[in-house]
Design a protein around this motif. Structure first.
Motif, PDB file in Angstrom:
ATOM      1  N   PHE A   1       3.388   6.996   3.255  1.00 17.03           N
ATOM      2  CA  PHE A   1       3.719   5.783   3.985  1.00 17.03           C
ATOM      3  C   PHE A   1       3.592   4.570   3.068  1.00 17.03           C
ATOM      4  O   PHE A   1       2.558   4.365   2.430  1.00 17.03           O
ATOM      5  CB  PHE A   1       2.770   5.583   5.173  1.00 17.03           C
TER       6      PHE A   1
ATOM      7  N   GLN B   1      -0.434  11.224   4.141  1.00 16.52           N
ATOM      8  CA  GLN B   1      -0.886  11.956   5.309  1.00 16.52           C
ATOM      9  C   GLN B   1      -0.566  13.432   5.139  1.00 16.52           C
ATOM     10  O   GLN B   1       0.600  13.821   5.078  1.00 16.52           O
ATOM     11  CB  GLN B   1      -0.246  11.438   6.598  1.00 16.52           C
TER      12      GLN B   1
ATOM     13  N   PHE C   1       3.439  -0.495   8.688  1.00 12.85           N
ATOM     14  CA  PHE C   1       3.765   0.756   8.029  1.00 12.85           C
ATOM     15  C   PHE C   1       5.249   1.091   8.160  1.00 12.85           C
ATOM     16  O   PHE C   1       5.866   0.812   9.185  1.00 12.85           O
ATOM     17  CB  PHE C   1       2.970   1.906   8.650  1.00 12.85           C
TER      18      PHE C   1
ATOM     19  N   LEU D   1      -5.670   6.299   2.202  1.00 11.23           N
ATOM     20  CA  LEU D   1      -5.189   5.323   1.242  1.00 11.23           C
ATOM     21  C   LEU D   1      -5.078   5.965  -0.141  1.00 11.23           C
ATOM     22  O   LEU D   1      -6.053   6.501  -0.664  1.00 11.23           O
ATOM     23  CB  LEU D   1      -6.137   4.130   1.175  1.00 11.23           C
TER      24      LEU D   1
ATOM     25  N   ARG E   1       8.686  12.225   3.921  1.00  8.41           N
ATOM     26  CA  ARG E   1       8.112  13.570   3.840  1.00  8.41           C
ATOM     27  C   ARG E   1       8.519  14.185   2.506  1.00  8.41           C
ATOM     28  O   ARG E   1       9.704  14.396   2.243  1.00  8.41           O
ATOM     29  CB  ARG E   1       8.607  14.422   5.004  1.00  8.41           C
TER      30      ARG E   1
ATOM     31  N   TYR F   1       0.823  -1.206   0.000  1.00  4.66           N
ATOM     32  CA  TYR F   1       0.000   0.000   0.000  1.00  4.66           C
ATOM     33  C   TYR F   1       0.860   1.261   0.000  1.00  4.66           C
ATOM     34  O   TYR F   1       1.995   1.266   0.470  1.00  4.66           O
ATOM     35  CB  TYR F   1      -0.861   0.072   1.283  1.00  4.66           C
TER      36      TYR F   1
ATOM     37  N   TYR G   1       0.001   5.084   1.494  1.00  4.74           N
ATOM     38  CA  TYR G   1      -0.907   5.993   2.173  1.00  4.74           C
ATOM     39  C   TYR G   1      -0.300   7.390   2.155  1.00  4.74           C
ATOM     40  O   TYR G   1       0.927   7.552   2.172  1.00  4.74           O
ATOM     41  CB  TYR G   1      -1.112   5.572   3.638  1.00  4.74           C
TER      42      TYR G   1
ATOM     43  N   GLY H   1      -1.947  17.520   9.917  1.00  3.03           N
ATOM     44  CA  GLY H   1      -3.117  17.573  10.779  1.00  3.03           C
ATOM     45  C   GLY H   1      -4.218  16.601  10.423  1.00  3.03           C
ATOM     46  O   GLY H   1      -5.319  16.685  10.983  1.00  3.03           O
ATOM     47  N   ALA H   2      -3.949  15.683   9.526  1.00  6.21           N
ATOM     48  CA  ALA H   2      -4.998  14.755   9.080  1.00  6.21           C
ATOM     49  C   ALA H   2      -4.574  13.319   9.323  1.00  6.21           C
ATOM     50  O   ALA H   2      -3.423  13.029   9.644  1.00  6.21           O
ATOM     51  CB  ALA H   2      -5.285  14.980   7.593  1.00  6.21           C
ATOM     52  N   GLY H   3      -5.520  12.416   9.139  1.00  9.34           N
ATOM     53  CA  GLY H   3      -5.231  11.000   9.234  1.00  9.34           C
ATOM     54  C   GLY H   3      -4.600  10.476   7.958  1.00  9.34           C
ATOM     55  O   GLY H   3      -4.412  11.215   6.989  1.00  9.34           O
ATOM     56  N   LEU H   4      -4.273   9.209   7.958  1.00  7.64           N
ATOM     57  CA  LEU H   4      -3.697   8.598   6.770  1.00  7.64           C
ATOM     58  C   LEU H   4      -4.805   8.281   5.771  1.00  7.64           C
ATOM     59  O   LEU H   4      -5.863   7.767   6.131  1.00  7.64           O
ATOM     60  CB  LEU H   4      -2.953   7.306   7.127  1.00  7.64           C
TER      61      LEU H   4
END
Lengths: 114, 109
Positions: free
Chosen positions: B88, B37, B99, B45, B104, B33, B35, B40-43
């Motif tokens: 990720f 991010q 993970f 997909l 970055r 996978y 992902y 300030g947010a979630g991961l």
């Protein structure tokens, strides 16, 4: 579907206080995961459930941490007593377990323990 | 080792292609996978690839999988400022997803 819902989005508390984080998974998903994210350690899996039953809690750092899933639509992660080193972003994710094992993440709860 | 490994940082000029590389560990992983991010947010997909595939393309995203070397890459064509995020790499292992620490991606003007 609204996706995975977490509350609160932000929590500031003092050391020693009890903290309860909440999660509502996507309807129909039978897996639920709790993660913790920090700059130092990255994303850590704390515990996960399948059909409301805890399967693997080896990532739970200490006895101060506990998680429950009383039904298919709700889970809590509790820290009692909280400590400054628990400050992190806590994510809940759910998955269907239908073969691709994809997980869908909530927006996270940003916890700061003073 | 048991870790999914990826470089921590990547800087790319706007309009260029970004290539994020990853090595995973479990040759029996069925799915790999990527992902994303945002701050300030979630991961979220982005995409995933089944282990019997070599390549998957989805608009500006191209995923390449080398099972022999356990190497996965994500190419983002025509990188935009909105692509600035942490990416990720992950593999499935039993019921779980493992993970990497995330890369970055920084976009230079």
């Amino acid at each position: 579907d609204a996706g995975v819902i977490q509350s609160p989005r932000h929590e500031v508390t003092e050391m020693g206080q009890e903290v309860t984080l909440r999660c509502k998974p996507i309807s129909g998903h039978d897996y639920l995961f709790w993660y913790r994210q920090t700059m130092m350690r990255g994303l850590e899996l704390l515990i996960y459930f399948n059909n409301n039953v805890p399967i693997d809690d080896s990532g739970m750092p200490e006895d101060r941490f506990s998680a429950k899933m009383p039904n298919a639509s709700f889970s809590t992660l509790k820290i009692q007593p909280s400590e400054p080193r628990d400050s992190a972003v806590y994510f809940c994710a759910s998955g269907g377990g239908g073969g691709d094992e994809t997980q869908y993440f909530g927006p996270g709860t940003r916890l700061l323990v003073l | 080792g048991e870790d999914v490994e990826q470089s921590l940082f990547l800087s790319v000029r706007e309009g260029d292609s970004s290539v994020i590389n990853c090595t995973y560990t479990d040759s029996s992983s069925t799915y790999l996978y990527w992902y994303k991010q945002e701050p300030g947010a979630g991961l979220q997909l982005l995409t995933y690839i089944f282990s019997n595939m070599d390549m998957k393309q989805d608009q500006r995203l191209t995923v390449l999988l080398n099972k022999k070397d356990k190497h996965l890459s994500l190419r983002i064509a025509d990188t935009q400022t909105g692509d600035s995020a942490i990416y990720f790499c992950a593999e499935n292992r039993d019921d779980k997803i493992i993970f990497g620490k995330g890369t970055r991606l920084h976009i230079l003007p």
